[in-house]
Design an enzyme around this catalytic site. Structure first.
Site, PDB file in Angstrom:
ATOM      1  N   ASP A   8     -13.951   3.767   2.666  1.00  0.00           N
ATOM      2  CA  ASP A   8     -14.018   2.449   2.059  1.00  0.00           C
ATOM      3  C   ASP A   8     -13.247   1.503   2.983  1.00  0.00           C
ATOM      4  OD1 ASP A   8     -14.305   0.416   0.037  1.00  0.00           O
ATOM      5  OD2 ASP A   8     -12.240   0.834  -0.559  1.00  0.00           O
ATOM      6  N   ASP A  10     -11.734  -2.202   2.141  1.00  0.00           N
ATOM      7  CA  ASP A  10     -10.584  -2.881   1.541  1.00  0.00           C
ATOM      8  C   ASP A  10      -9.715  -1.889   0.769  1.00  0.00           C
ATOM      9  OD1 ASP A  10     -11.326  -6.023   1.719  1.00  0.00           O
ATOM     10  OD2 ASP A  10     -13.134  -4.840   1.359  1.00  0.00           O
ATOM     11  N   ASP A 167     -10.160   4.072  -2.444  1.00  0.00           N
ATOM     12  CA  ASP A 167      -9.009   3.793  -3.317  1.00  0.00           C
ATOM     13  C   ASP A 167      -9.411   3.294  -4.696  1.00  0.00           C
ATOM     14  OD1 ASP A 167      -9.887   1.258  -2.261  1.00  0.00           O
ATOM     15  OD2 ASP A 167      -7.988   0.400  -2.952  1.00  0.00           O
TER      16      ASP A 167
END
Length: 217
Positions: A8, A10, A167
Site C-alpha cells: 500500500d 499511504d 496499514d
C-alpha cells in the site's frame, strides 16, 4: 516462498500524512478554522479526501459546499504532494534488499493515478517498481481483490505467491480475497485501540525491514 511483494502507499510505503494534513489545514483556513495537529490527522490519512474532510470539517459528500472544498483540498495537495512526504524509516533498506534478491515489488493503492505516479516519481521509485496500481486503474478498488490480482498479473506472479503489506483493514480484506499473504504495517496510520488480531492477516510488522522474516512463508 514469496515471489513478489506489494505495498500500500499511504501509511505503508511512504509517510504522506504531513502533506495531506497541510492540504486539509489549507481548506480549514479557507473556513477560518485553526490548523489541526498532525497527530490528530495521521490516523485518518489513509482514508483520502473524503475521510479527511469529514475529520477536519465534518463534511460528507452531498453537503452544499463539499465539492468546492474537495477541489480546493485536491488542488493544494497536487501542488505540494511531496513537500514533506518521506519513505518510512527502513523502507529504502527493504527495497534495496528485495532488489538484491531479485524479488519484484510494486504499489497497490486506492490513491488516484494522477497523484500516485507523480508522488512515486518525486520519491525516486516510480521506475524501480514492477507495477503501480492506483485506485482508478481497475474497475474496483480495495477492499475488492481486483487491484491486487491485476498487480500479480502485471508482474507475472501467482497471486498466492505474493505478499501484500498494508496499514488498513481493507488492505487485509483485499489480500485475503486475492489469496495473497497479508501483513499489517503496524507502524502505519492506525487509530488508537485498533485490534489488529481481528484483521484477516498472516502477521504484522513494527518496521518495514521486519517484513523480511515473512518472505519464506
Amino acid at each position: 516462498m514469496v515471489d513478489a511483494v506489494l505495498f500500500d502507499l499511504d501509511g505503508t510505503f511512504a509517510d504522506t500524512a504531513p502533506d495531506l494534513g497541510e492540504a486539509l489545514n489549507h481548506v480549514r483556513a479557507l473556513r477560518g478554522f485553526a490548523p489541526l495537529p498532525l497527530e490528530v490527522i495521521r490516523p485518518q490519512a489513509s482514508h483520502g479526501s473524503r475521510g479527511l474532510l469529514n475529520l477536519g470539517l465534518g463534511l460528507e459528500p452531498g453537503a452544499p459546499d463539499y465539492d468546492s472544498l474537495r477541489d480546493a483540498f485536491l488542488q493544494h495537495y497536487a501542488a505540494h504532494l511531496c513537500d514533506r512526504t518521506r519513505l518510512f524509516p527502513g523502507m529504502a533498506a527493504l527495497i534495496e534488499e528485495l532488489e538484491e534478491r531479485d524479488l519484484p515489488w510494486g504499489i497497490v493503492t486506492n490513491k488516484p493515478h494522477r497523484y500516485t505516479v507523480p508522488l512515486m516519481e518525486k520519491l525516486g521509485y516510480a521506475t524501480r517498481a514492477a507495477c503501480l496500481v492506483s485506485g482508478d486503474t481497475c474497475n474496483e478498488a480495495k477492499p475488492h481483490p481486483q487491484p491486487l490480482l491485476h498487480a500479480a498479473e502485471l508482474m507475472g506472479v501467482e497471486a498466492k505467491r505474493c505478499l501484500y503489506l498494508g496499514d488498513d483493514l481493507r488492505d487485509m480484506q483485499a489480500a485475503q480475497a486475492a489469496q495473497m499473504i497479508g501483513i499489517i504495517a503496524a507502524y502505519g496510520y492506525l487509530a488508537a485501540g485498533t485490534d489488529l488480531r481481528a484483521w484477516p492477516a498472516a502477521g504484522s510488522v513494527q518496521t518495514p525491514f521486519a517484513l523480511l522474516r515473512y518472505l519464506t512463508l
